[in-house]
Design an enzyme around this catalytic site. Structure first.
Site, short mmCIF file in Angstrom:
data_model
loop_
_atom_site.label_atom_id
_atom_site.label_comp_id
_atom_site.label_asym_id
_atom_site.label_seq_id
_atom_site.Cartn_x
_atom_site.Cartn_y
_atom_site.Cartn_z
N CYS A 58 28.41 -33.70 -108.75
CA CYS A 58 29.83 -32.23 -109.09
C CYS A 58 30.59 -32.93 -110.17
CB CYS A 58 30.34 -32.13 -107.63
SG CYS A 58 29.27 -30.97 -106.34
N GLU A 60 33.63 -31.84 -110.22
CA GLU A 60 34.97 -32.20 -109.23
C GLU A 60 34.87 -33.25 -109.15
OE1 GLU A 60 33.96 -28.04 -107.73
OE2 GLU A 60 32.62 -29.55 -108.02
N CYS A 99 32.62 -27.52 -102.43
CA CYS A 99 31.48 -28.50 -101.34
C CYS A 99 32.35 -28.83 -101.10
CB CYS A 99 30.31 -28.33 -102.43
SG CYS A 99 30.33 -30.20 -102.80
N CYS A 102 32.87 -32.60 -102.30
CA CYS A 102 33.85 -32.54 -103.30
C CYS A 102 35.26 -32.24 -102.93
CB CYS A 102 34.23 -31.42 -104.31
SG CYS A 102 32.82 -31.99 -105.80
#
Length: 138
Positions: A58, A60, A99, A102
């Site tokens: 991801c 992040e 998500c 994250c």
């Protein structure tokens, strides 16, 4: 606790949108994140997607790793945005909520970090622990 979106937050969102506009690649990079440190530096990164759908990192996680690699460890605010798919009628790049993985990662590295998220047709800035009320603990 919801906090008002500031000019600095708008700049952070614009930074995330700018990097995904530059680096967007269908089925490779369609989400980006921007992170502001406690001292005001802004880092940006895109997510990595592999041919095997379960293999991705991801945005992040990428941006937190990037900031840490540059020597920063105190984070103020993070935001992620998503570029629309090529066949999407809506062409606007929009803020997305992190998500679950994250959320855990952000909380692990900055339990007082703020996260900019979509909220009822507008944007909200909330504490990461509000997004993760029953977080995993060892």
């Amino acid at each position: 606790m919801e906090v008002e979106i500031s000019i600095e937050d708008q700049t952070l969102i614009a930074s995330a949108k700018e990097i995904i506009r530059k680096r967007y690649a269908w089925e490779r990079h369609h989400v980006s994140a921007a992170l502001r440190t406690k001292t005001g530096e802004i880092f940006t990164a895109v997510h990595l997607e592999a041919n095997l759908p379960r293999v991705s990192v991801c945005a992040e996680a990428m941006v937190i790793g990037k900031a840490i690699s540059e020597g920063y460890q105190e984070f103020d605010t993070i935001v992620a945005v998503r570029h629309p798919d090529p066949d999407s009628e809506d062409r606007e790049i929009k803020v997305v909520s992190p998500c679950g993985m994250c959320r855990e990662l952000i909380a692990d590295y900055a339990k007082d970090c703020k996260v900019i998220v979509p909220a009822e047709g507008t944007l909200a800035k909330v504490d990461i622990l509000e997004l993760l009320p029953l977080r995993y603990a060892r």
